[in-house]
Each structure stands twice: as C-alpha cells, then as structure tokens.
Design a protein around this motif. Structure first.
Motif, short mmCIF file in Angstrom:
data_model
loop_
_atom_site.label_atom_id
_atom_site.label_comp_id
_atom_site.label_asym_id
_atom_site.label_seq_id
_atom_site.Cartn_x
_atom_site.Cartn_y
_atom_site.Cartn_z
N PRO A 164 5.29 -3.01 3.39
CA PRO A 164 4.85 -2.91 4.49
C PRO A 164 3.30 -3.22 4.38
O PRO A 164 2.38 -3.13 5.45
CB PRO A 164 4.87 -1.41 4.68
CG PRO A 164 4.94 -0.59 3.28
CD PRO A 164 5.81 -1.70 2.55
N GLY A 165 2.80 -3.52 3.18
CA GLY A 165 1.27 -3.84 3.36
C GLY A 165 0.59 -2.53 3.06
O GLY A 165 1.11 -1.51 2.99
N THR B 282 -3.47 -7.99 0.85
CA THR B 282 -2.28 -7.37 1.68
C THR B 282 -2.20 -8.11 3.03
O THR B 282 -2.94 -8.54 3.70
CB THR B 282 -2.45 -5.92 1.83
OG1 THR B 282 -1.22 -5.26 2.02
CG2 THR B 282 -3.63 -5.70 2.61
N THR C 128 -0.83 -6.71 5.81
CA THR C 128 -0.63 -6.05 7.07
C THR C 128 -1.11 -6.87 8.19
O THR C 128 -2.06 -7.52 8.37
CB THR C 128 -1.56 -4.75 6.94
OG1 THR C 128 -2.93 -4.89 6.62
CG2 THR C 128 -0.88 -3.78 6.10
N GLY D 286 3.26 -8.31 6.48
CA GLY D 286 3.41 -7.39 5.25
C GLY D 286 3.45 -8.00 3.99
O GLY D 286 3.16 -9.34 3.80
N THR E 118 2.28 -7.43 -0.38
CA THR E 118 1.01 -7.36 -1.02
C THR E 118 1.13 -8.19 -2.27
O THR E 118 2.26 -8.24 -3.10
CB THR E 118 0.70 -5.78 -1.50
OG1 THR E 118 0.68 -4.98 -0.13
CG2 THR E 118 -0.62 -5.69 -2.17
#
Length: 341
Positions: A84-85, A121, A123, A127, A129
């Motif tokens: 999800p980041g 990341t 986000t 998403g 990383t």
C-alpha cells in the motif's frame, strides 16, 4: 576508467517469514564474495534481514534483489513490493516508530548501517515501495550513487543468466551495454558473456566498431541481441542489433524510443548504425532486454518517472518482468548540468 560489476542479480522472494533468513544469508555470501572486510558481511546480512522483515510484515509481493554495487567493491540490496505504500515515510525511518507492534528499528537500522540508502513510496500513484541500500568498504564512498542502477535476472529456477550488462565510466563519458543471448540457459549465457568480454576489452571505441567486434566474437555461439549506449554531457548515442530497447525518462514522460536494427550479433548482423539524440539534464536513459514487458513505457505512472536509476531498475524488474525469459534493466542518469561549449 571505472567499470561496473557484471555479476547477475540474486532474487529472494519474501513470501514467508523463512525467506528473511535466506535473504540475510544471500547478502552475507555476496558481501564475502566481494571481499568486504571485517564485520561488513554481517552488516549486509542485517540490512537484508531488516528490509525483508519489513516486506514480510507490511507488504505484498515483495522481493529483495541482491548484487554487487554497480561501481566499486560493495554490495547492493534492493527491495521492491506492491504493497500500500508508506504514507508517513519520514516517521517510518525513525527508530521507535512501528505499525506492527514491534520495536520499530528496521528502516532506521538500515539507514544507519548502509553507506548509502534510498527509499521512495508510491502512495497516491498506485502504491508500492522501493528501497536501495549499498554497503561499501571503509574509505570507498561510491560517487554518483544515484546515477546508475541495474538488475539482471535469470529465468526462475536456472542458475545461469543468458542476459548480461555492464557500464564503463571514462571522464565525463559513460558507455553501457545490455546483451540478450538468444534463448536462455547455459548456451545463452555463453553468448552474452562472450559479448561482454569483447565490450570490456576496449569500451571506448565508436559504438558501431564495438558491435562489429562482438559480431566476430560471437560467431561460434548461438548469437545475441545487443544494445549500446554512450552518454555524455552534451547528448547520447544508441547503437543496437535485435530487441534490446532504449528510451529516455524525465518528469514530462517518455521520449527517444529506440530499438535495434533487425538481426543477430554473431550470425546475421547488418552494418550497425549509431543514432544520436538529446537527453535533458537530469533525465534517465533506460536500456532493457525483452524479458521486460515493453508495455510499461506506454503510460508510466508519475511515481515511476521520478525514481532515481537504482530504484527505477528494481521497479521495472519487479513489476514488468516476463518470468519465462531472462530479464535485464540498466538505467543511467544524465548530468544535471550540461557542459558549456
């Protein structure tokens, strides 16, 4: 003249907690093979363990990519995931911050132990990383840390990689090559390594001459596709045969989409031609074999366009790799400021 390491990349998929121990052991082994002194191999293992533990606890579809550093005598550990980041990235880098009920020292420990550490990341942009930790011997701080990145992966389950890559820095000029031996396995590896030896014998020659020399060197092999890049402050040249692609990435998007002339180096190679093109200051030129699905370049996400070369290489290898073929990405950034006439 400074040459990159040419060793392939070890990939450790973090799909179970036991993979954390495998990642640590792999990083320790690579560090020892590189001759890192004293406690540095154990520090490499700690870095890999912390990054892998973070993937195990917080991410999905996470992998560590472990290899020698592009230049110098260090070890590089890349982490990539489709999680999800990290919406609070700066807090995640602080000791004591945790979202999993642990001591919260993982990323803080990595940033302290590593000679260089990068993390981004995605986000808000899909998403994911990406992190890169490099550990180098005392007194050796690799220059241009963010300027070159690469990942070179064999087909899953095979020990020998039919792809190869290298880069050489001479003054302000950087010459890079990506080689894709036909097929995969030992015979493809034989062809790619023969091409690499030919390249490294005299990498400063004009690019068409380099390809002509490779064509002679590969005549007793199954042949290969080859892409050559020469990057200078005032611009770049590309010269290729076969399906190694090149393009330029900047914040504005993709430009200079190039592919090699039809043919096979070592068998049916036409007279090679070099193509010059402009590279904006700070842009990144990417070379990649057909083990990377070219669809990634149609509409790359803004977060992908902003990644520095080490993280971009990991993101492309992780997110767009074709599992039934060897896959290689080499990314290199142009100087931020062009040389004055």
């Amino acid at each position: 003249m400074i040459r990159t390491s040419t060793s392939p990349t070890a990939a450790v998929r973090i799909d179970h907690h036991s993979a954390v121990h495998l990642a640590a052991a792999t990083a320790r082994d690579v560090a020892r093979e590189r001759g890192l002194p004293g406690a540095l191999p154990d520090q490499a293992a700690v870095i890999a363990s912390e990054l892998a533990s973070n993937l195990d606890k917080h991410a999905s579809d996470g992998t560590l990519y472990i290899q020698p550093t592009p230049f110098g005598a260090g070890v590089e550990i890349l982490a990539a995931d489709r999680g999800p980041g990290m919406p609070e990235l700066e807090r995640c880098l602080s000791d004591g911050y945790t979202t999993a009920g642990t001591l919260g020292v993982g990323l803080g420990a990595v940033s302290r132990l590593a000679t260089h550490f990068l993390i981004r990341t995605g986000t808000g942009g899909g998403g994911g990383t990406w992190a890169c930790a490099r550990l180098t011997p005392p007194g050796e701080r690799e220059t241009g840390f963010q300027d070159v990145g690469s990942v070179c992966l064999a087909v899953d389950g095979e020990e020998e990689c039919g792809d190869a890559r290298a880069a050489v820095q001479t003054g302000e000029t950087r010459t890079a090559v990506v080689v894709d031996g036909l097929g995969h396995g030992p015979q493809a590896a034989e062809a790619s390594q023969a091409a690499l030896r030919s390249f490294l014998a005299d990498p400063g020659r004009p690019l068409p001459e380099l390809l002509t020399a490779m064509n002679r060197a590969l005549r007793r092999t199954r042949g290969a596709a080859v892409g050559l890049l020469r990057l200078r402050p005032e611009g770049a040249d590309y010269c290729g045969i076969g399906n190694v692609r090149a393009l330029t990435l900047s914040h504005e998007g993709v430009r200079n989409r190039l592919t090699g002339q039809p043919g096979v180096v070592g068998w049916s190679m036409p007279t090679p031609r070099a193509h010059g093109f402009a590279v904006p200051p700070g842009a990144t030129v990417v070379l990649y074999s057909d083990g990377i699905d070219c669809g990634w370049a149609r509409e790359p996400s803004p977060s992908l366009l902003r990644l520095p070369p080490p993280l971009l290489s990991a993101a492309l290898a992780h997110g767009h790799r074709r599992l039934r073929d060897d896959a290689t990405v080499l990314a290199t950034r142009s100087p931020q400021t062009p040389r004055l006439p």
